[in-house]
Enzyme design. Structure first.
Site, PDB file in Angstrom:
ATOM      1  N   LYS A  10       0.859  -1.190   0.000  1.00 28.77           N
ATOM      2  CA  LYS A  10       0.000   0.000   0.000  1.00 28.77           C
ATOM      3  C   LYS A  10       0.887   1.229   0.000  1.00 28.77           C
ATOM      4  O   LYS A  10       1.835   1.317   0.776  1.00 28.77           O
ATOM      5  CB  LYS A  10      -0.885  -0.002   1.250  1.00 28.77           C
ATOM      6  N   ALA A  90       8.529  -5.309   7.541  1.00 32.01           N
ATOM      7  CA  ALA A  90       7.551  -5.036   8.600  1.00 32.01           C
ATOM      8  C   ALA A  90       7.713  -3.616   9.119  1.00 32.01           C
ATOM      9  O   ALA A  90       8.783  -3.006   8.995  1.00 32.01           O
ATOM     10  CB  ALA A  90       7.731  -6.040   9.737  1.00 32.01           C
ATOM     11  N   ALA A  92       6.762  -0.783   8.082  1.00 33.29           N
ATOM     12  CA  ALA A  92       7.416  -0.038   7.006  1.00 33.29           C
ATOM     13  C   ALA A  92       6.540   1.025   6.364  1.00 33.29           C
ATOM     14  O   ALA A  92       6.961   1.689   5.414  1.00 33.29           O
ATOM     15  CB  ALA A  92       7.903  -1.016   5.934  1.00 33.29           C
ATOM     16  N   GLY A  93       5.290   1.173   6.813  1.00 36.82           N
ATOM     17  CA  GLY A  93       4.429   2.199   6.247  1.00 36.82           C
ATOM     18  C   GLY A  93       3.800   1.840   4.928  1.00 36.82           C
ATOM     19  O   GLY A  93       3.211   2.704   4.257  1.00 36.82           O
ATOM     20  N   ILE A  94       3.896   0.571   4.526  1.00 33.63           N
ATOM     21  CA  ILE A  94       3.285   0.144   3.262  1.00 33.63           C
ATOM     22  C   ILE A  94       2.252  -0.954   3.496  1.00 33.63           C
ATOM     23  O   ILE A  94       1.923  -1.719   2.581  1.00 33.63           O
ATOM     24  CB  ILE A  94       4.341  -0.304   2.235  1.00 33.63           C
ATOM     25  N   GLY A  95       1.747  -1.011   4.718  1.00 33.89           N
ATOM     26  CA  GLY A  95       0.594  -1.856   5.008  1.00 33.89           C
ATOM     27  C   GLY A  95       0.826  -3.338   4.896  1.00 33.89           C
ATOM     28  O   GLY A  95      -0.115  -4.082   4.593  1.00 33.89           O
ATOM     29  N   SER A  98      -1.489  -5.282   7.293  1.00 34.20           N
ATOM     30  CA  SER A  98      -2.888  -5.009   6.952  1.00 34.20           C
ATOM     31  C   SER A  98      -3.250  -5.594   5.592  1.00 34.20           C
ATOM     32  O   SER A  98      -4.350  -6.137   5.401  1.00 34.20           O
ATOM     33  CB  SER A  98      -3.141  -3.497   6.945  1.00 34.20           C
ATOM     34  N   SER A  99      -2.334  -5.489   4.639  1.00 33.68           N
ATOM     35  CA  SER A  99      -2.590  -6.061   3.323  1.00 33.68           C
ATOM     36  C   SER A  99      -2.664  -7.581   3.398  1.00 33.68           C
ATOM     37  O   SER A  99      -3.497  -8.213   2.740  1.00 33.68           O
ATOM     38  CB  SER A  99      -1.502  -5.623   2.337  1.00 33.68           C
ATOM     39  N   ASP A 128      -5.888   0.264   8.345  1.00 33.87           N
ATOM     40  CA  ASP A 128      -5.555   0.101   6.929  1.00 33.87           C
ATOM     41  C   ASP A 128      -6.232  -1.095   6.274  1.00 33.87           C
ATOM     42  O   ASP A 128      -6.152  -1.246   5.050  1.00 33.87           O
ATOM     43  CB  ASP A 128      -4.040  -0.045   6.758  1.00 33.87           C
TER      44      ASP A 128
END
EC number: 2.7.1.148
Length: 276
Positions: A10, A90, A92-95, A98-99, A128
């Site tokens: 994300k 992990a 890392a701000g790219i979900g 959550s993804s 997210d």
């Protein structure tokens, strides 16, 4: 029967923090798109839930109910054998987590043939998760429960970089100097990089304060030839850069890998994702 699912990275193109509720949850206004790099998962029916994690980013990933994919199965009220192949870093701000959870929801509702829960229910797993149920450009608001697909996603050549540091979300939010920042304006029917550049990621400054190397990442990206925009995604530490052309992106990628070989550096296309 085994069902496979793809969990794309994300990318928060923008992230405006617009308030905080009495219960502590922050209110967000974010324009989100997804990359063509991510994790992969497989689910099978089982008498009890189990989780196996492999892949280049498997180190330190919990294999019990601390993992959001396990919690996603519990939320749905089912048990399953879950296999997760980790390619995204992990915290890392790219979900990544959550993804993964959203991918498991898609896979398990397919496996067991029942409806996908509402965004409000999925938000119980994390802010997210509802947006990660989408496949294209989406505006996310509230605590993550309001998701509005925007339409066609631009196919931009991009680079994702993480300097291999973790940035815990909680402390970054706590370090915000103010919580009631202006929301995004209405998204024009014909918007471009210049409109996007006028928006913000309100978490960028506190994340840089926590991990100054993020500032170095952004500087490297912004100084690379052909970079149209560089910004941090989510609460960090992953940053993205959008390039004018594939060849400019590829030249920048090669230089960055030579200069900073220890960083996680991935070429990608921001695009509408086909769940495969």
């Amino acid at each position: 029967m085994t069902v496979e699912a793809f969990a794309p990275a994300k990318i928060n193109l923008t992230l405006h923090v617009t308030g905080q509720r009495a219960d502590g949850y922050h209110l967000l206004d974010s324009l989100v798109m997804f990359a063509d790099v991510g994790d992969r998962l497989w689910v099978e029916a089982a008498d009890r839930t189990s989780l196996t994690v492999s892949g280049p980013m498997a180190g330190g990933v919990p294999t019990d109910r601390r993992n959001l994919v396990w919690q996603a199965a519990e939320l749905l009220g089912v048990t399953a054998k879950i296999t997760l192949e980790k390619h995204l870093p992990a915290a890392a701000g790219i979900g990544g987590g959550s993804s993964d959870a959203a991918a498991v929801v898609r896979a398990l509702t397919t496996l067991y043939n029942f409806p996908v829960p509402s965004a409000a229910v999925l938000a119980n797993l994390g802010a997210d998760v509802p947006v990660c149920m989408q496949s294209g450009l989406t505006r996310m608001r509230g605590i993550g429960e309001h998701v509005d697909p925007i339409g066609n996603t631009p196919n931009w050549p991009m680079i994702l970089i993480n300097p291999r540091v973790e940035v815990p979300t909680g402390p970054v939010f706590q370090a915000l100097p103010r919580k009631d920042n202006p929301p995004m304006p209405a998204i024009p029917a014909e918007w471009d990089i210049s409109w996007l550049a006028a928006q913000r990621n309100d978490l960028e400054a506190p994340a840089i304060a926590a991990q100054p190397v993020i500032g170095k990442v952004l500087q490297e990206l912004r100084e690379s030839d052909g970079c149209l925009l560089a910004r941090m995604s989510g609460s960090g530490a992953t940053c993205f850069a959008i390039y004018a052309h594939d060849d400019m992106r590829d030249r920048a990628l090669g230089q960055l890998r030579r200069d900073c070989p220890k960083w996680w550096t991935q070429p990608t296309e921001a695009c509408g994702v086909k769940w495969r």
